[in-house]
Design an enzyme around this catalytic site. Structure first.
Site, PDB file in Angstrom:
ATOM      1  CD1 TRP A   1     -96.503   3.102 -20.480  1.00 17.37           C
ATOM      2  CD2 TRP A   1     -98.601   4.029 -20.135  1.00 17.37           C
ATOM      3  NE1 TRP A   1     -97.253   2.532 -20.990  1.00 17.37           N
ATOM      4  CE2 TRP A   1     -98.592   2.591 -21.002  1.00 17.37           C
ATOM      5  CE3 TRP A   1     -99.753   4.556 -19.852  1.00 17.37           C
ATOM      6  CZ2 TRP A   1     -99.845   1.964 -21.304  1.00 17.37           C
ATOM      7  CZ3 TRP A   1    -100.951   4.025 -20.223  1.00 17.37           C
ATOM      8  CH2 TRP A   1    -100.961   2.773 -21.083  1.00 17.37           C
TER       9      TRP A   1
HETATM   10 FE1  SF4 Z   1     -94.055   4.112 -14.950  1.00 13.94          FE
HETATM   11 FE2  SF4 Z   1     -95.257   4.303 -12.609  1.00 13.94          FE
HETATM   12 FE3  SF4 Z   1     -96.812   4.914 -14.786  1.00 13.94          FE
HETATM   13 FE4  SF4 Z   1     -95.992   2.473 -14.221  1.00 13.94          FE
HETATM   14  S1  SF4 Z   1     -97.263   3.736 -12.948  1.00 13.94           S
HETATM   15  S2  SF4 Z   1     -95.852   3.586 -15.990  1.00 13.94           S
HETATM   16  S3  SF4 Z   1     -94.006   2.635 -13.512  1.00 13.94           S
HETATM   17  S4  SF4 Z   1     -94.838   5.965 -14.003  1.00 13.94           S
END
Ligand code: SF4
Ligand code: SF4
Length: 156
Positions: A43
């Site tokens: 995300w």
């Molecule tokens: Fe991507 Fe990290 Fe967010 Fe998970 S927590 S969606 S790996 S940026």
């Protein structure tokens, strides 16, 4: 800009696994270190980067933001209430960006919007978002770009 883990820094604490809303941060069963199992599903919320106590997670910058050969490092400084992003270009130049983070202690509830004071007409017509600029830790208000700083032909 999906994330990746420096396995030599990671100690396998699992904070990134717990916080990832896309459930793509996993602990490798053999090496007991974290990895992003599906970068395409990231995300790009960077919750994992901000949560990692070992500063072991970075993101891959897009070419328009940081061309090939760059690195993007993040530094979480809880005592200052900031996250700093350092982009290092392949010619050695660096750019630092500092973002405020919430300073609420763990477990303290964030107030519900429904509990906030009803905004008046002036607030509704203001370009500021709810709780800005206090929530951004910017006491002097949001920065304003002076028109004279634009290059000729860019500003219209
Ligand atoms: Fe991507 Fe990290 Fe967010 Fe998970 S927590 S969606 S790996 S940026
Ligand atoms: Fe490793 Fe950091 Fe994830 Fe902990 S939060 S498992 S140290 S990458």
């Amino acid at each position: 800009m999906p994330t990746f883990v420096y396995m030599t820094r990671c100690d396998g604490c699992g904070h990134c696994v717990d916080i990832c809303p896309s459930d793509i941060m996993h602990i490798d069963k053999t090496y007991r270190r974290a990895l992003n199992i599906e970068p395409n599903m990231c995300w790009e919320c960077y919750s994992c980067i901000k949560a990692c106590p070992q500063n072991a997670i970075d993101c891959r910058g897009y070419a328009d933001f940081a061309p090939l050969g760059h690195s993007v490092r993040v530094l979480r400084e809880e005592e200052k209430g900031t996250i700093s992003w350092r982009i290092k270009f392949r010619d050695g130049r660096t750019k630092d960006f500092v973002s405020p983070i919430t300073t609420k202690p763990w477990g303290e509830a964030i107030p519900r919007l429904a509990d906030l004071e009803v905004p008046d007409e002036e607030a509704l017509n203001n370009q500021l978002l709810c709780s800005e600029p206090e929530a951004l830790n910017i006491e002097t208000g949001l920065p304003v770009i002076d028109k004279s700083k634009f290059k000729q032909g860019v500003y219209y």
